[in-house]
Design a protein around this motif. Sequence first.
Motif, PDB file in Angstrom:
ATOM      1  N   ALA A  77       0.964  -1.163   0.157  1.00  0.00           N
ATOM      2  CA  ALA A  77      -0.243  -0.124   0.117  1.00  0.00           C
ATOM      3  C   ALA A  77       0.680   1.410  -0.244  1.00  0.00           C
ATOM      4  N   VAL A  78       1.769   0.718   0.945  1.00  0.00           N
ATOM      5  CA  VAL A  78       2.775   2.579   0.638  1.00  0.00           C
ATOM      6  C   VAL A  78       3.645   2.895  -0.585  1.00  0.00           C
ATOM      7  N   MET A  79       4.526   1.430  -1.104  1.00  0.00           N
ATOM      8  CA  MET A  79       4.740   1.531  -2.780  1.00  0.00           C
ATOM      9  C   MET A  79       3.727   2.269  -3.668  1.00  0.00           C
ATOM     10  N   GLY A  80       2.565   1.811  -3.468  1.00  0.00           N
ATOM     11  CA  GLY A  80       1.711   2.435  -4.932  1.00  0.00           C
ATOM     12  C   GLY A  80       1.196   3.583  -4.709  1.00  0.00           C
ATOM     13  N   PHE A  81       1.248   3.960  -2.989  1.00  0.00           N
ATOM     14  CA  PHE A  81       0.243   5.249  -2.919  1.00  0.00           C
ATOM     15  C   PHE A  81       1.510   6.069  -2.856  1.00  0.00           C
ATOM     16  N   GLY A  82       2.792   5.566  -3.168  1.00  0.00           N
ATOM     17  CA  GLY A  82       4.261   7.167  -3.485  1.00  0.00           C
ATOM     18  C   GLY A  82       4.152   7.015  -4.512  1.00  0.00           C
ATOM     19  N   ILE A  83       4.568   6.291  -5.355  1.00  0.00           N
ATOM     20  CA  ILE A  83       4.539   5.861  -6.576  1.00  0.00           C
ATOM     21  C   ILE A  83       3.256   6.259  -7.311  1.00  0.00           C
ATOM     22  N   LEU A  84       2.311   6.346  -6.748  1.00  0.00           N
ATOM     23  CA  LEU A  84       0.926   7.324  -7.824  1.00  0.00           C
ATOM     24  C   LEU A  84       0.671   8.837  -7.181  1.00  0.00           C
ATOM     25  N   ASN A  85       1.619   8.812  -6.640  1.00  0.00           N
ATOM     26  CA  ASN A  85       1.450  10.408  -5.957  1.00  0.00           C
ATOM     27  C   ASN A  85       2.545  10.806  -7.212  1.00  0.00           C
ATOM     28  N   GLY A  86       3.778  10.542  -7.085  1.00  0.00           N
ATOM     29  CA  GLY A  86       4.990  10.663  -7.867  1.00  0.00           C
ATOM     30  C   GLY A  86       4.356  11.235  -8.780  1.00  0.00           C
ATOM     31  N   ILE A  87       3.442  10.123  -9.294  1.00  0.00           N
ATOM     32  CA  ILE A  87       3.539   9.908 -10.968  1.00  0.00           C
ATOM     33  C   ILE A  87       1.984  11.182 -11.445  1.00  0.00           C
ATOM     34  N   SER A  88       1.223  11.425 -10.053  1.00  0.00           N
ATOM     35  CA  SER A  88       0.407  12.434 -10.472  1.00  0.00           C
ATOM     36  C   SER A  88       0.673  13.902 -10.801  1.00  0.00           C
ATOM     37  N   ILE A  89       2.274  14.091  -9.746  1.00  0.00           N
ATOM     38  CA  ILE A  89       2.782  15.027  -9.409  1.00  0.00           C
ATOM     39  C   ILE A  89       3.722  15.591 -11.385  1.00  0.00           C
ATOM     40  N   GLY A  90       4.590  14.189 -11.429  1.00  0.00           N
ATOM     41  CA  GLY A  90       4.821  14.474 -12.380  1.00  0.00           C
ATOM     42  C   GLY A  90       3.253  14.791 -13.948  1.00  0.00           C
ATOM     43  N   LEU A  91       2.347  13.847 -14.102  1.00  0.00           N
ATOM     44  CA  LEU A  91       1.296  14.222 -15.256  1.00  0.00           C
ATOM     45  C   LEU A  91       0.978  15.546 -14.683  1.00  0.00           C
ATOM     46  N   LEU A  92       1.500  16.093 -13.912  1.00  0.00           N
ATOM     47  CA  LEU A  92       0.631  17.835 -13.263  1.00  0.00           C
ATOM     48  C   LEU A  92       1.291  18.781 -14.249  1.00  0.00           C
ATOM     49  N   ASN A  93       2.410  18.593 -14.263  1.00  0.00           N
ATOM     50  CA  ASN A  93       3.409  19.266 -14.695  1.00  0.00           C
ATOM     51  C   ASN A  93       3.339  19.632 -16.364  1.00  0.00           C
ATOM     52  N   LEU A  94       3.235  17.828 -17.213  1.00  0.00           N
ATOM     53  CA  LEU A  94       3.156  17.237 -18.370  1.00  0.00           C
ATOM     54  C   LEU A  94       1.837  18.473 -18.775  1.00  0.00           C
ATOM     55  N   GLN A 187       3.907   9.463   9.871  1.00  0.00           N
ATOM     56  CA  GLN A 187       3.863   8.415   9.620  1.00  0.00           C
ATOM     57  C   GLN A 187       3.898   7.198   8.422  1.00  0.00           C
ATOM     58  N   LEU A 188       2.784   8.667   7.234  1.00  0.00           N
ATOM     59  CA  LEU A 188       3.016   7.853   6.417  1.00  0.00           C
ATOM     60  C   LEU A 188       3.239   8.724   5.060  1.00  0.00           C
ATOM     61  N   LEU A 189       3.683  10.068   5.590  1.00  0.00           N
ATOM     62  CA  LEU A 189       4.606  10.804   4.175  1.00  0.00           C
ATOM     63  C   LEU A 189       5.927  10.087   4.343  1.00  0.00           C
ATOM     64  N   TYR A 190       6.361   9.807   5.830  1.00  0.00           N
ATOM     65  CA  TYR A 190       7.908   9.560   6.241  1.00  0.00           C
ATOM     66  C   TYR A 190       8.347   8.252   5.692  1.00  0.00           C
ATOM     67  N   GLN A 191       6.808   7.192   5.767  1.00  0.00           N
ATOM     68  CA  GLN A 191       7.343   6.166   4.730  1.00  0.00           C
ATOM     69  C   GLN A 191       6.990   5.644   2.714  1.00  0.00           C
ATOM     70  N   SER A 192       5.961   6.464   2.606  1.00  0.00           N
ATOM     71  CA  SER A 192       5.401   7.497   1.561  1.00  0.00           C
ATOM     72  C   SER A 192       6.329   8.252   0.763  1.00  0.00           C
ATOM     73  N   CYS A 193       7.421   9.447   1.188  1.00  0.00           N
ATOM     74  CA  CYS A 193       8.455  10.047   0.745  1.00  0.00           C
ATOM     75  C   CYS A 193       9.280   9.334  -0.309  1.00  0.00           C
ATOM     76  N   PRO A 194      10.367   8.386   0.255  1.00  0.00           N
ATOM     77  CA  PRO A 194      11.495   7.874  -0.344  1.00  0.00           C
ATOM     78  C   PRO A 194      10.137   7.622  -2.228  1.00  0.00           C
ATOM     79  N   TYR A 195       9.796   6.560  -2.075  1.00  0.00           N
ATOM     80  CA  TYR A 195       9.201   6.313  -3.523  1.00  0.00           C
ATOM     81  C   TYR A 195       8.449   7.821  -4.215  1.00  0.00           C
ATOM     82  N   GLN A 196       8.014   8.474  -4.071  1.00  0.00           N
ATOM     83  CA  GLN A 196       7.896   9.085  -4.332  1.00  0.00           C
ATOM     84  C   GLN A 196       8.722  10.490  -5.045  1.00  0.00           C
TER      85      GLN A 196
END
Length: 355
Positions: A77-94, A187-196
């Motif tokens: 869940a953490v990995m999926g959430f972190g990667i999804l957040n990173g993708i959403s930021i990239g798509l907004l910039n695009l 706690q959520l931010l700490y665990q998801s930050c690396p993936y983002q």
Amino acid sequence: MGEKSENQRFQLGTIGALCLSVISSVSIVICNKALISTLGFTFATTLTSWHLLVTFCSLHVALWLKMFEHKPFDPRAVMGFGILNGISIGLLNLSLGFNSVGFYQMTKLAIIPCTVLLETLFFLKKFSRSIQFSLGILLLGVGIATITDLQLNLLGSVLSLLAILTTCVAQIMTNSIQKKFKVSSTQLLYQSCPYQAITLFIFGPFLDGLLTNKNVFAFHYTPTVLVFIVLSCLISISVNFSTFLVIGKTSAVTYQVLGHLKTCLVLTFGYVLLRDPFSWRNILGILVAVVGMILYSYYCSAEGQQKAPDASAQHSQGNENDTDPLIVAEDGASILADGVVAKEPAWNSKKDVDA
């Protein structure tokens, strides 16, 4: 009495989180506006990855100082959430890079109704007609104040649609994960930050190169640029933390409403201090948007008070988390974008950055 005192502490904490989010977001917009528009550092996605890396390092230090407790939970869940957040930021910039200013603002506006729709369909969350009415007024006001043109293109439209969907799902997940696994925003931010951070660090230079025709590693880093980059990264710690805090204490919809308040404040700041061009449309739009925000806050507060007597203490706390009012009248990409889209998309490969 104890329940009332706990309720008051929760509301004070929510107000504090909202204020922190507004102050930090407006501050980073000012910093990024100077960095991107004035100093020519137009690598927004790469900069966001640095923000997240600095945030993770600061949280690691805070964990070492025992300022919060590490609480591991479902790693998938953490990995999926972190990667999804990173993708959403990239798509907004695009989306910002391949669309006009007006269409990009429409993309941001569409996030609220899309979030409401998704929460209604998949979480069976009910939004009263009063709430829908207040959100409609808010969106109308922000639209009047910010939308200048609506030039459409197929690629830009697809990117905007994907950006809307991923951003909505990521923000809904922020709230639902905190409640499901009983973890704090820290706690959520700490665990998801690396993936983002890793997601954006890998794809950031490529996206920035695509949008600007420049290489982030070949940029001339003057002392002034480095100072503003460090300052932007430091402010981002507060921005990222307050984002998770606000969504965890309220809801994804409230966070989006707060985002539009920041847009209005940035426009006002630009006019008052930077003497940016300001028309009657900007003034009218901001006033209408503020009315919508006040109505949204009032209706949320009224509905929360009506539900409280009919629910148990635990259930009542849950309702407050969902509907806590926005008392005062998006993750990295929106904050970066707000700093430069007042006139034109700074990262459009066909346009030069304003000096």
